[in-house]
Design a protein around this motif. Structure first.
Motif, mmCIF file in Angstrom:
data_model
loop_
_atom_site.group_PDB
_atom_site.id
_atom_site.type_symbol
_atom_site.label_atom_id
_atom_site.label_comp_id
_atom_site.label_asym_id
_atom_site.label_seq_id
_atom_site.Cartn_x
_atom_site.Cartn_y
_atom_site.Cartn_z
ATOM 1 N N TYR A 209 34.732 43.865 35.973
ATOM 2 C CA TYR A 209 35.881 43.630 35.094
ATOM 3 C C TYR A 209 35.551 42.525 34.098
ATOM 4 O O TYR A 209 35.835 42.628 32.906
ATOM 5 C CB TYR A 209 37.118 43.245 35.933
ATOM 6 C CG TYR A 209 38.423 43.355 35.155
ATOM 7 C CD1 TYR A 209 39.175 44.519 35.187
ATOM 8 C CD2 TYR A 209 38.898 42.291 34.388
ATOM 9 C CE1 TYR A 209 40.365 44.643 34.471
ATOM 10 C CE2 TYR A 209 40.073 42.396 33.662
ATOM 11 C CZ TYR A 209 40.815 43.578 33.710
ATOM 12 O OH TYR A 209 41.981 43.670 33.001
ATOM 13 N N TYR A 210 34.895 41.477 34.617
ATOM 14 C CA TYR A 210 34.535 40.351 33.745
ATOM 15 C C TYR A 210 33.531 40.789 32.684
ATOM 16 O O TYR A 210 33.636 40.405 31.517
ATOM 17 C CB TYR A 210 33.963 39.195 34.572
ATOM 18 C CG TYR A 210 33.820 37.932 33.750
ATOM 19 C CD1 TYR A 210 34.871 37.034 33.638
ATOM 20 C CD2 TYR A 210 32.634 37.647 33.066
ATOM 21 C CE1 TYR A 210 34.768 35.894 32.860
ATOM 22 C CE2 TYR A 210 32.513 36.510 32.285
ATOM 23 C CZ TYR A 210 33.577 35.639 32.185
ATOM 24 O OH TYR A 210 33.466 34.523 31.414
ATOM 25 N N GLU A 211 32.568 41.591 33.107
ATOM 26 C CA GLU A 211 31.557 42.086 32.173
ATOM 27 C C GLU A 211 32.214 42.858 31.029
ATOM 28 O O GLU A 211 31.857 42.703 29.866
ATOM 29 C CB GLU A 211 30.556 42.978 32.936
ATOM 30 C CG GLU A 211 29.529 43.695 32.084
ATOM 31 C CD GLU A 211 28.590 42.749 31.330
ATOM 32 O OE1 GLU A 211 28.390 41.624 31.817
ATOM 33 O OE2 GLU A 211 28.091 43.149 30.255
ATOM 34 N N GLU A 212 33.228 43.666 31.375
ATOM 35 C CA GLU A 212 33.876 44.487 30.360
ATOM 36 C C GLU A 212 34.855 43.712 29.480
ATOM 37 O O GLU A 212 34.952 43.951 28.279
ATOM 38 C CB GLU A 212 34.594 45.661 31.024
ATOM 39 C CG GLU A 212 35.134 46.635 29.985
ATOM 40 C CD GLU A 212 35.514 47.982 30.569
ATOM 41 O OE1 GLU A 212 35.343 48.175 31.791
ATOM 42 O OE2 GLU A 212 35.999 48.830 29.793
ATOM 43 N N TYR A 213 35.593 42.783 30.076
ATOM 44 C CA TYR A 213 36.685 42.130 29.332
ATOM 45 C C TYR A 213 36.526 40.624 29.138
ATOM 46 O O TYR A 213 37.363 39.986 28.503
ATOM 47 C CB TYR A 213 38.024 42.396 30.037
ATOM 48 C CG TYR A 213 38.389 43.854 30.118
ATOM 49 C CD1 TYR A 213 38.592 44.605 28.964
ATOM 50 C CD2 TYR A 213 38.523 44.490 31.348
ATOM 51 C CE1 TYR A 213 38.929 45.951 29.025
ATOM 52 C CE2 TYR A 213 38.868 45.841 31.433
ATOM 53 C CZ TYR A 213 39.067 46.559 30.272
ATOM 54 O OH TYR A 213 39.395 47.881 30.344
ATOM 55 N N GLN A 214 35.488 40.042 29.728
ATOM 56 C CA GLN A 214 35.257 38.588 29.582
ATOM 57 C C GLN A 214 36.369 37.721 30.171
ATOM 58 O O GLN A 214 36.541 36.563 29.779
ATOM 59 C CB GLN A 214 35.028 38.208 28.111
ATOM 60 C CG GLN A 214 33.795 38.863 27.503
ATOM 61 C CD GLN A 214 32.501 38.406 28.148
ATOM 62 O OE1 GLN A 214 32.177 37.223 28.153
ATOM 63 N NE2 GLN A 214 31.757 39.326 28.733
ATOM 64 N N ILE A 215 37.147 38.292 31.100
ATOM 65 C CA ILE A 215 38.089 37.481 31.866
ATOM 66 C C ILE A 215 38.136 37.991 33.303
ATOM 67 O O ILE A 215 37.822 39.159 33.561
ATOM 68 C CB ILE A 215 39.554 37.522 31.344
ATOM 69 C CG1 ILE A 215 40.024 38.962 31.098
ATOM 70 C CG2 ILE A 215 39.756 36.655 30.128
ATOM 71 C CD1 ILE A 215 41.535 39.095 31.044
ATOM 72 N N ALA A 216 38.538 37.121 34.207
ATOM 73 C CA ALA A 216 38.834 37.548 35.570
ATOM 74 C C ALA A 216 40.300 37.972 35.581
ATOM 75 O O ALA A 216 41.141 37.288 35.011
ATOM 76 C CB ALA A 216 38.607 36.398 36.537
ATOM 77 N N PRO A 217 40.610 39.109 36.185
ATOM 78 C CA PRO A 217 41.994 39.583 36.140
ATOM 79 C C PRO A 217 42.926 38.749 37.028
ATOM 80 O O PRO A 217 42.490 38.197 38.032
ATOM 81 C CB PRO A 217 41.887 41.009 36.681
ATOM 82 C CG PRO A 217 40.697 40.986 37.575
ATOM 83 C CD PRO A 217 39.737 40.003 36.956
ATOM 84 N N ALA A 218 44.188 38.662 36.649
ATOM 85 C CA ALA A 218 45.198 38.044 37.506
ATOM 86 C C ALA A 218 45.369 38.915 38.753
ATOM 87 O O ALA A 218 45.016 40.101 38.733
ATOM 88 C CB ALA A 218 46.512 37.938 36.751
ATOM 89 N N GLU B 248 44.394 47.589 39.449
ATOM 90 C CA GLU B 248 43.132 48.242 39.087
ATOM 91 C C GLU B 248 42.353 48.689 40.325
ATOM 92 O O GLU B 248 41.675 49.718 40.299
ATOM 93 C CB GLU B 248 42.284 47.313 38.216
ATOM 94 C CG GLU B 248 42.925 46.981 36.862
ATOM 95 C CD GLU B 248 43.267 48.217 36.032
ATOM 96 O OE1 GLU B 248 42.370 49.048 35.806
ATOM 97 O OE2 GLU B 248 44.442 48.357 35.639
ATOM 98 N N ILE C 79 46.968 42.291 38.445
ATOM 99 C CA ILE C 79 46.131 43.242 37.711
ATOM 100 C C ILE C 79 45.016 43.747 38.621
ATOM 101 O O ILE C 79 44.694 44.931 38.641
ATOM 102 C CB ILE C 79 45.512 42.579 36.453
ATOM 103 C CG1 ILE C 79 46.589 41.902 35.596
ATOM 104 C CG2 ILE C 79 44.703 43.588 35.641
ATOM 105 C CD1 ILE C 79 47.669 42.823 35.067
ATOM 106 N N THR D 57 42.234 32.741 34.337
ATOM 107 C CA THR D 57 43.202 32.174 33.397
ATOM 108 C C THR D 57 44.579 32.145 34.052
ATOM 109 O O THR D 57 45.023 33.132 34.612
ATOM 110 C CB THR D 57 43.263 33.050 32.131
ATOM 111 O OG1 THR D 57 41.984 33.061 31.551
ATOM 112 C CG2 THR D 57 44.264 32.515 31.137
#
Lengths: 111, 138, 102
Positions: free
Chosen positions: A55-64, A71, A67, A108
């Motif tokens: 997920y981080y690789e794709e969106y550059q964030i760790a999901p809450a 997912e 989420i 975040t």
């Protein structure tokens, strides 16, 4: 500040144990961080950690967390995309603790 | 979604290009954090803010994190209404194809991918402002 | 259901005031604060645009910011009203929303 040491390589971390350079991450390091968190990595743990890294690789964030639950449900089904199941794996919070093991920055919005 | 009576309409207005100042990144983080409160969120891109959505951003040379990929996660966070002002694009010599494709999966339609970005002209943007309860500017 | 628009940057430095003027509707109020007050000066490049907008919107300038920059009340463009901090609060409270142009 401090550092993890595994197989002769030194990986610096912040005061909460998150890696300062996500690029130095490897599975041995993950095992070591997990141990420091009193977690014995099982296949189920790895599924979450690997999912977070993708997920981080794709969106550059760790999901809450919510989420992550949503997912994980989409990808692995309701049983694994379940908040309780995720907290059972990572008692201090799947986003917070699993992210640390995955070598990602603190999510975040996590205080 | 939350009970409609408790839901406010939030509009985030972005008017700064990314990287030169911290506005764009801060705005994105506030949108992501704010998404947890299950409000009705829209995000607008006006003036240099349209540069935040440029495709092909490569920050390797400036040593900063390329957060443009994160806009594509907004759909997961139920932020699915991104409004880009046509005049702002045109003034900068940009066309809609210069921007990233940002989509969300509609769970009511078997996760069909739908576009999140809507191109609006200045008068529509003006109307949007007057239709929201809370405006947050970046 | 109208809006209070605030502008806090000099129009000589950024397009904030221009963009604000492009996004107001009939009945809105515009308040110039901080560096934006320099745009209110009579004879300045933005005085005409501000006067023109007065047909549909009321325009205000924050007096303490004006005074701080040595601009006299009588030197601001015609039709622009001065408010103090209390007036700022009243304006915000009297509108449905506040939109800041940074």
């Amino acid at each position: 500040m401090g550092a993890y040491e595994v197989n002769g390589t030194v990986a610096e971390h912040d005061e909460e144990g998150y890696l300062t350079d996500i690029g130095v991450w490897n599975t041995d390091l993950a095992d070591m961080i997990a141990k420091a968190e009193n977690i014995d990595m099982s296949d189920a743990h790895w599924e979450v950690v690997n999912f977070l890294r993708e997920y981080y690789e794709e969106y550059q964030i760790a999901p809450a967390v919510r989420i992550l639950v949503k997912e994980m449900t989409k990808k692995f089904g309701k049983e694994k995309g379940d908040q309780k199941a995720l907290y059972a794996l990572f008692p201090y919070g799947p986003a917070k603790q699993a992210c640390k093991i995955a070598g990602l920055p603190k999510p975040t919005g996590c205080v | 979604m939350a009970d409609e009576t408790n839901t406010k309409k939030f509009l985030y207005i972005n008017r700064k290009a990314p990287y030169g100042t911290v506005y764009a990144l801060e705005s994105l983080e506030v949108v992501l954090i704010g998404a947890a409160f299950e409000q009705d969120v829209s995000v607008a891109f006006v003036d240099d803010g349209v540069f935040q959505l440029m495709s092909g951003q490569d920050t390797a040379g400036i040593g900063m994190k390329n957060f443009s990929k994160t806009y594509r996660a907004l759909g997961d966070y139920e932020v699915r209404k991104l409004y880009v002002e046509r005049e702002s694009l045109a003034e900068r010599g940009l066309v809609s194809d210069d921007l990233m494709a940002i989509t969300y999966e509609d769970e009511n339609e078997d996760y069909a991918e739908k576009p999140s970005i809507h191109f609006v002209d200045r008068s529509e943007m003006t109307k949007l402002i007057s239709e929201h309860d809370v405006i947050l500017s970046f | 259901m109208s809006t209070l628009h605030t502008v806090n940057k000099s129009p000589f430095e950024r397009p904030s005031l221009k963009t604000c003027l492009d996004h107001v509707v009939q009945g809105d109020a515009i308040l110039l604060i901080e560096d934006a007050v320099v745009g209110a000066r009579k004879g300045g490049a933005f005085a005409e645009a501000l006067s023109h907008k007065q047909a549909s919107c009321s325009i205000y300038v924050l007096a303490p910011d004006l005074a701080a920059r040595g601009i006299k009340a009588e030197d601001i463009a015609e039709g622009i009203a001065l408010v103090d901090y209390g007036g700022f609060v009243d304006l915000a409270a009297g509108k449905a929303r506040v939109c800041a142009w940074l």
